[in-house]
Each structure stands twice: as C-alpha cells, then as structure tokens.
Enzyme design. Structure first.
Site, PDB file in Angstrom:
ATOM      1  N   HIS A  89      44.620  51.477  41.769  1.00  0.00           N
ATOM      2  CA  HIS A  89      45.756  50.647  42.167  1.00  0.00           C
ATOM      3  C   HIS A  89      45.689  50.361  43.664  1.00  0.00           C
ATOM      4  CE1 HIS A  89      48.146  54.562  42.833  1.00  0.00           C
ATOM      5  NE2 HIS A  89      48.254  53.933  43.981  1.00  0.00           N
TER       6      HIS A  89
ATOM      7  N   GLU B 272      50.003  48.447  39.996  1.00  0.00           N
ATOM      8  CA  GLU B 272      49.413  49.289  38.968  1.00  0.00           C
ATOM      9  C   GLU B 272      48.603  48.448  37.983  1.00  0.00           C
ATOM     10  OE1 GLU B 272      49.652  52.411  39.365  1.00  0.00           O
ATOM     11  OE2 GLU B 272      51.653  53.067  39.957  1.00  0.00           O
TER      12      GLU B 272
END
Length: 248
Positions: A139, A144
C-alpha cells in the site's frame, strides 16, 4: 524507475536526506514537499534536522503536505500523524507553521476536508518531490488493495494487515488502532508530483518492493505498482528490503 541500494538503513536515510537537501537548495522559489509517517522516514527526518541545525538547509521556503491521518484522532493524540510529524520533524526545523499541511482527522465535514486538501495542493501548482514509503503488502499512503489509479484524497478503511502492522504503535492492541483514515489518493500523488522518492527498509518490505518494481503495472491488488506509471521515481532501499527477488 531509478534505484539506489545501501547496505544499511542509516546509509539509505543519509543518501535520501542529502538528495532532498540538494533539491531544496537548488530551487529558488517555494519548494513543495510531500511527506510520509512511519518508521521508514524517521532516519531521514533526523538527518534533515541535523542539516538544518548545521545551516546546510533551511525550510523557511518549504511547503509540506502529509500523506494521511487517522480518522478520529486529535492532533494532540500521541498516535496521530500530526503529533508524529511535529515530534519527529517540524518542532526541530525552521519551517513556518503556516507552510505545514496535514489532514484533519477530526474534521466535521470529511468530504469538504478532503476536497480542500486537493485544492490546497493545486494552489501551489505542483509538488516538487513526494517522499513516501511502502506498506508490507504494497500500500502507498493509506491506499489499500483495490484503490483506483484515479483516486483522490478521501476517507479509507484500513485492511487487517495494515492494522496488524500499525498496532505496535498502539501497545500491540489491534482494537486501539483506528479503522479508518484520511489519505491522499493515487492520482493525488502521481498526477501532482514532479518527482517521487520512496524509502524501503527491512526484510518485511521485500514483497512490497518486488511488486512495486517487478510486478504487474497498475495492479490494484498492489497500489505501489501504480508508481510504474510515473516518469520520475527514485527508490532508495537497504539490502534487506532488496532481497533476492528485487532486480535492483
């Protein structure tokens, strides 16, 4: 991508700190710098503080934008990224406080806070250099897995791996880690930055580094792979992070 590998984290931090210093000193106008939090950039911040005290660099004409902030934490909270940045960096350099920009985790209107952050960046034209790090699973900031290439500053939900990785800052109690954060988006970073520098340290970052450099380009499963879509990226890592898989 350009790459530089060093035998230990200290040498990597010194190289990148000196790189940033040279960029600031060679820019006759306001220098706009994007900044991360976490353990990886701490060594860089320490070197920059030392250089500032020695008179090798001034931050009086530097404007900063941080990548992210936990949602629900006050700036005075010891685990907030406001607190981290002032404790580890801003309180020790000569940067004007009005030049510091960090997302407000207590904003009454989250959408407005995020939109205004994007506007503030645009007001300065471009980010000269965005310094960042990588999460263990690739990430970038709090973008994410599943994050879009076109994502902008927004509210994000933290995945389990991020919560586990960050619980060490919360007394190893996962229940105390905020479940949401405000984060710049992939587009915010890539489309507003003239240059991106990524610091990657430690064996636990091998996987993320491999996906960033050698993985499928623009793979939403590994948001750091979007960095392959930028023309001017510098990756600075130590031997432990480079490992055997990373072809650096």
């Amino acid at each position: 991508m350009r790459q530089a590998i060093f035998s230990n984290p200290n040498d990597a931090a010194e190289y990148l700190a000196n790189y940033i210093i040279a960029k600031i000193n060679s820019t006759p106008r306001t220098f706009v710098l994007g900044l991360p939090t976490g353990s990886s950039p701490e060594g860089i911040y320490a070197k920059l503080i030392e250089a500032n005290k020695q008179g090798r660099v001034s931050f009086k004409n530097v404007v900063t934008f941080n990548m992210d902030e936990y949602l629900g934490l006050a700036p005075s909270d010891l685990q907030s990224y406001h607190y981290f940045m002032y404790d580890k960096f801003f309180n020790h350099i000569d940067i004007p406080r009005e030049n510091i920009h960090i997302l407000n985790g207590l904003a009454a209107n989250i959408d407005e806070e995020c939109a205004n952050y994007e506007k503030k960046i645009k007001q300065y034209g471009r980010i000269d250099l965005f310094l960042g790090g990588l999460g263990p699973e690739g990430h970038l900031a709090f973008n994410e897995a599943g994050s879009s290439r076109n994502s902008k500053t927004r509210k994000v939900e933290l995945v389990e791996s991020t919560i586990k990785a960050n619980c060490r800052f919360f007394g190893n109690d996962e229940s105390k880690v905020p479940k949401y954060a405000l984060s710049v988006g992939i587009s915010t970073i890539l489309d507003n930055s003239d240059e991106i520098a990524i610091i990657v340290l430690g064996k636990n970052k091998q996987f993320a580094l491999d996906k960033t450099v050698n993985g499928k380009p623009n793979d939403p499963k590994y948001p750091s792979s979007y960095l392959q879509d930028h023309a001017n990226v510098l990756i600075v890592c130590d031997n432990a992070a480079a490992g055997l898989k990373s072809k650096l």
